[in-house]
Scaffold this active site. Structure first.
Site, PDB file in Angstrom:
ATOM      1  N   GLY A  18       0.807  -1.226   0.000  1.00  0.00           N
ATOM      2  CA  GLY A  18       0.000   0.000   0.000  1.00  0.00           C
ATOM      3  C   GLY A  18       0.836   1.270   0.000  1.00  0.00           C
ATOM      4  N   GLU A 143       6.461   7.933  -5.825  1.00  0.00           N
ATOM      5  CA  GLU A 143       6.358   6.543  -5.390  1.00  0.00           C
ATOM      6  C   GLU A 143       7.058   5.658  -6.421  1.00  0.00           C
ATOM      7  OE1 GLU A 143       2.232   5.262  -5.230  1.00  0.00           O
ATOM      8  OE2 GLU A 143       2.847   3.165  -5.154  1.00  0.00           O
ATOM      9  N   LYS A 190       8.623  -9.901  13.467  1.00  0.00           N
ATOM     10  CA  LYS A 190      10.006 -10.118  13.055  1.00  0.00           C
ATOM     11  C   LYS A 190      10.565  -8.937  12.258  1.00  0.00           C
ATOM     12  CE  LYS A 190      10.994 -14.108  14.703  1.00  0.00           C
ATOM     13  NZ  LYS A 190      12.007 -14.082  15.779  1.00  0.00           N
ATOM     14  N   LYS A 192      13.728  -8.974  10.825  1.00  0.00           N
ATOM     15  CA  LYS A 192      14.818  -9.366   9.907  1.00  0.00           C
ATOM     16  C   LYS A 192      14.549  -9.025   8.439  1.00  0.00           C
ATOM     17  CE  LYS A 192      17.983 -11.857  11.246  1.00  0.00           C
ATOM     18  NZ  LYS A 192      19.018 -11.364  12.141  1.00  0.00           N
ATOM     19  N   CYS A 384     -20.119   3.503 -19.898  1.00  0.00           N
ATOM     20  CA  CYS A 384     -19.368   3.241 -21.125  1.00  0.00           C
ATOM     21  C   CYS A 384     -19.935   2.006 -21.843  1.00  0.00           C
ATOM     22  CB  CYS A 384     -17.884   3.131 -20.820  1.00  0.00           C
ATOM     23  SG  CYS A 384     -16.887   3.595 -22.240  1.00  0.00           S
ATOM     24  N   LEU A 385     -19.265   0.851 -21.781  1.00  0.00           N
ATOM     25  CA  LEU A 385     -19.853  -0.331 -22.421  1.00  0.00           C
ATOM     26  C   LEU A 385     -21.239  -0.606 -21.835  1.00  0.00           C
ATOM     27  CD1 LEU A 385     -19.150  -2.682 -24.456  1.00  0.00           C
ATOM     28  CD2 LEU A 385     -18.714  -4.054 -22.431  1.00  0.00           C
ATOM     29  N   HIS A 510     -16.859   8.115 -18.041  1.00  0.00           N
ATOM     30  CA  HIS A 510     -16.593   7.397 -16.780  1.00  0.00           C
ATOM     31  C   HIS A 510     -16.697   8.338 -15.583  1.00  0.00           C
ATOM     32  CE1 HIS A 510     -14.910   3.625 -18.525  1.00  0.00           C
ATOM     33  NE2 HIS A 510     -14.740   4.419 -19.562  1.00  0.00           N
ATOM     34  N   GLU A 512     -16.834   7.581 -12.585  1.00  0.00           N
ATOM     35  CA  GLU A 512     -16.100   7.046 -11.428  1.00  0.00           C
ATOM     36  C   GLU A 512     -14.699   7.644 -11.277  1.00  0.00           C
ATOM     37  OE1 GLU A 512     -16.760   5.466 -14.224  1.00  0.00           O
ATOM     38  OE2 GLU A 512     -15.275   3.951 -14.756  1.00  0.00           O
TER      39      GLU A 512
HETATM   40  N1  GLN Z   1     -15.538  -1.234 -25.706  1.00  0.00           N
HETATM   41  C1  GLN Z   1     -16.273  -0.029 -25.736  1.00  0.00           C
HETATM   42  C2  GLN Z   1     -15.658   1.006 -26.656  1.00  0.00           C
HETATM   43  O1  GLN Z   1     -14.498   0.942 -26.979  1.00  0.00           O
HETATM   44  C3  GLN Z   1     -16.474   0.530 -24.343  1.00  0.00           C
HETATM   45  C4  GLN Z   1     -15.208   0.905 -23.661  1.00  0.00           C
HETATM   46  C5  GLN Z   1     -15.345   1.078 -22.170  1.00  0.00           C
HETATM   47  O2  GLN Z   1     -16.281   0.567 -21.559  1.00  0.00           O
HETATM   48  N2  GLN Z   1     -14.396   1.745 -21.552  1.00  0.00           N
HETATM   49  O3  GLN Z   1     -16.319   1.915 -27.059  1.00  0.00           O
END
Ligand code: GLN
Length: 537
Positions: A18, A143, A190, A192, A384-385, A510, A512
């Site tokens: 980590g 890092e 430990k 060592k 995305c997908l 995305h 996230e």
């Molecule tokens: N495979 C899909 C594309 O290239 C979705 C890519 C993904 O989910 N990051 O458009």
């Protein structure tokens, strides 16, 4: 311009200790004291970036605003520090060699023999110092990936050795993260392995200034004394890092241990502002005191390795804390889902997320999961997908377009509702050639997403080649699926939703990647809220 101070973080004994979390926690404490801090990751592998790596190899590929495909540790840096990283924050051996070889081909070395020392190490040192030249940081934490003693880390450790001399010890220090294993049979911790790994580091001419010791049990004073004696550090420079219930506890644990104090002292920085971690602890309060629990299904094809969806699972932690809800992620393999078992497998879920991905494997299971969410009014988020699968499902089952598909999966489909972008058609190289990084998106008035984001123009990160095929825009709209987010310049579809469904949103980008502890992503926050409502009904 004031020169930044450098902190190098190396790892010893084993991998997976980590380092990224320790670096991010230290950076957080320094940030709380008012310093501007960034973190950089040096990866010793030969891939130019992790973009071409299978997620099973190295976990999720993280994406920055400037379109770098990077190690997942950069996600931790952003989530902890709440500031964006960039291309310069992740360097791989592949990239170092590529630029040295390019220079050699251009004749820039003027006939010299090109060698690891000084040419590769010079390139590494330049990359380490680049962040300090382009942006104003008081402190840069670097890092070093891998474990001390690995063949491929040697040029990095050598570069650190050179830099320590060049920058001076008041400007650059080394933190060595190590493991203190517990031997159950002997009932003892430990030291060592740590002694050996420090010796190994010293053989390369680098002496650690601080030891951060990962351990399952408290480290006694006598162990600290022993480590100090054998490893050329003072007892106060031996910092315990005991296993934590969550990575988000680590900044507080490091604060108690005084890691920030020791670091500042060594770097000659005086600062009396104690880190308060006020907002951080507010988040922890919400996270640790949930009032309800919800079950979210994460449908993906790499679910055996949770790191493959790191940013998604962390986004749920941020959004859960905000809603004071415990989010239980049910990891569901898309290849295991069939028409017959979907009702049984998904019936206890309060929300369904269909994950990003590439290629054909597992897509029919994802499509079944979308159908179940759509028909049963279960909150649905497609990323995305996942968004592309939602469009395919809707086209097949609502519009009646049999065998509608993405040309990624079937380039002979009669209904290519998801198709390759025009500019992608001539692309032959795999690495770094997708639509990457931050793109603008304009949200439609009166749409659910506009309500969620509370603004019209957003910017989100992308990583894909295929897009919604605008030839089908009118048709899907007629049947109740609306494109509510579009790129203002290209008109490419970024968001789809089904207004008649309680919560059904697919995003080509995305979200996230942009969720942080202090700024949970609005889409995740609202998705969790909707799933909570579903659970209470
Ligand atoms: N495979 C899909 C594309 O290239 C979705 C890519 C993904 O989910 N990051 O458009």
């Amino acid at each position: 311009m004031k020169k930044p101070k450098y902190i190098f973080v190396t790892g010893g004994v084993t991998s997976s200790l980590g380092k990224g979390i320790i670096a991010a926690s230290l950076a957080k404490l320094l940030q709380e004291r008012g310093y501007s801090v960034t973190i950089q990751k040096l990866d010793p592998y030969i891939n130019i970036d992790p973009g071409t790596l299978n997620p099973y190899e190295h976990g999720e590929c993280y994406v920055t605003d400037d379109g770098a495909e990077t190690d997942l540790d950069l996600g931790h840096y952003e989530r902890f520090l709440n500031i964006p990283t960039s291309q310069a924050n992740n360097v791989t051996t592949g990239r170092i060699y590529q630029s040295v070889i390019n220079k050699e081909r251009k004749g820039e070395y003027l006939g010299k023999t090109v060698q690891v020392i000084p040419h590769i190490t010079d390139e590494i040192k330049n990359r380490i110092q680049l962040l300090g030249k382009t942006e104003k940081f008081d402190i840069i934490i670097t890092e070093i990936g891998g474990t001390v003693g690995d063949i491929e880390s040697l040029p990095y450790v050598e570069s650190v050795r050179q830099l320590l001399w060049e920058l001076g010890h008041e400007n650059a220090i080394v933190i060595h993260l190590t493991l203190i294993p517990y031997l159950a049979a002997a009932g003892e911790l430990k030291t060592k392995p740590t002694q050996h790994s420090v010796k190994m580091l010293m053989q390369s001419g680098v002496s650690p200034d601080i030891l951060v010791c990962r351990t399952e049990y408290k480290i006694s004073d006598s162990i600290k004394n022993k480590l100090a004696l054998f490893c050329n550090v003072k007892k106060e420079d031996v910092i315990e890092s005991i296993d934590a219930a969550t990575i988000y506890d680590v900044p507080n644990l490091m604060l108690i241990e005084g890691l920030d104090n020791v670091v500042l002292k060594k770097l000659g920085l005086t600062n009396n502002k104690q880190p308060e971690l006020k907002e951080w602890n507010n988040f922890l309060k919400g996270f640790k005191n949930p009032k309800n629990t919800i079950e979210i299904g994460l449908i993906g094809k790499y679910v055996e390795l949770h790191d493959a969806y790191k940013s998604i699972s962390e986004s749920f932690i941020h959004a859960g804390a905000k809603n004071e809800v415990k989010v239980n992620i049910n990891w569901i393999h898309s290849e295991d889902l069939t028409i017959d078992n979907v009702p049984k497998r998904l019936k206890n879920l309060n929300g369904i997320l269909v994950a990003p991905g590439f290629g054909e494997r597992g897509i029919e299971g994802k499509i079944e999961a979308v159908k179940y969410a759509r028909e049963n009014n279960i909150p649905f988020l497609g990323i995305c997908l996942g968004m592309q699968m939602a469009v395919i499902e809707f086209s097949r089952n609502v519009l009646g377009l049999q065998n509608a598909n993405s040309t990624e999966m079937n380039n002979k489909t009669p209904y290519p509702v998801i198709d390759l972008m025009e500019e992608q058609k001539s692309v032959t190289n795999f690495g770094g050639t997708m639509r990457l990084g931050a793109w603008d998106c304009k949200l439609a008035k009166n749409s659910k997403v506009k309500n969620i984001y509370k603004k019209e123009l957003i910017s989100e990160r992308h990583r894909h080649r295929y897009e919604f095929n605008n030839d089908y825009l009118e048709q899907i709209k007629k049947f109740g699926m609306v494109a509510t987010g579009k790129n203002p310049k290209t008109n490419l579809v970024e968001v789809i939703e089904i207004p008649s469904h309680p919560w059904f949103i697919g995003v080509q980008y995305h979200p996230e990647y942009k969720s942080t502890v202090l700024n949970p992503h609005p889409l995740f926050v609202d998705f969790v809220k909707a799933s909570l409502e579903h659970s209470l009904n």
